[in-house]
Design a protein around this motif. Structure first.
Motif, mmCIF file in Angstrom:
data_model
loop_
_atom_site.group_PDB
_atom_site.id
_atom_site.type_symbol
_atom_site.label_atom_id
_atom_site.label_comp_id
_atom_site.label_asym_id
_atom_site.label_seq_id
_atom_site.Cartn_x
_atom_site.Cartn_y
_atom_site.Cartn_z
ATOM 1 N N ASN A 1 1.342 -3.269 -3.508
ATOM 2 C CA ASN A 1 0.815 -2.677 -3.735
ATOM 3 C C ASN A 1 -1.185 -3.303 -3.452
ATOM 4 N N GLU A 2 -0.321 -4.806 -3.153
ATOM 5 C CA GLU A 2 -1.377 -5.732 -2.790
ATOM 6 C C GLU A 2 -1.453 -6.019 -1.285
ATOM 7 N N PRO A 3 -2.249 -6.736 -0.835
ATOM 8 C CA PRO A 3 -2.344 -6.393 0.795
ATOM 9 C C PRO A 3 -1.545 -7.612 0.945
ATOM 10 N N LYS A 4 -0.493 -7.049 2.255
ATOM 11 C CA LYS A 4 0.088 -7.687 3.041
ATOM 12 C C LYS A 4 -0.271 -8.742 3.548
ATOM 13 N N GLU A 5 -0.191 -9.947 2.531
ATOM 14 C CA GLU A 5 -1.209 -11.881 3.191
ATOM 15 C C GLU A 5 0.095 -12.142 2.565
ATOM 16 N N ASN A 6 0.875 -13.421 3.107
ATOM 17 C CA ASN A 6 1.860 -13.772 3.468
ATOM 18 C C ASN A 6 1.678 -14.815 2.162
#
Length: 114
Positions: A62-67
């Motif tokens: 549900n949050e941006p797929k940023e490492n």
């Protein structure tokens, strides 16, 4: 979705998913359920989020797929030292991470979680 994120986080920490499951006191059946597309129960999600120092929303996609570790050195430098972080070495950051891991383990023991 959850399992892919879980695997990615394990890869970032260079640990096997089975090791995390064991460390959290979960059964291998949990991981089988996740692989088949089920999400963990809320209490387990919270434990996993704490373990990886991410939000439950991140785990569920549900949050941006940023490492979360992509800029972790720079984020840690800024969080601890602000704009005066030029002289901070990798060794210093590693020591801070070790201290944080010890503190996290102390809290787990204090709270009776694995």
């Amino acid at each position: 979705m959850f399992y892919e994120t879980f695997k990615d986080l394990c890869k970032v920490k260079n640990i096997k998913p089975t090791h995390v499951v064991q460390e959290l006191g979960l059964s291998s059946a949990n991981m089988s359920n996740w692989k088949s597309g089920r999400n963990p129960k809320t209490d387990i999600l919270n434990r996993i989020a704490d373990y990886f120092d991410v939000s439950v929303d991140y785990l569920l996609g549900n949050e941006p797929k940023e490492n979360p570790a992509a800029n972790s050195d720079e984020a840690l430098r800024f969080a601890l030292y602000g704009s005066d972080s030029q002289d901070i070495t990798k060794e210093m950051l590693d020591e801070i991470r070790e201290i944080a891991a010890i503190k996290r383990e102390m809290n787990r023991r204090k709270n009776g979680t694995k």
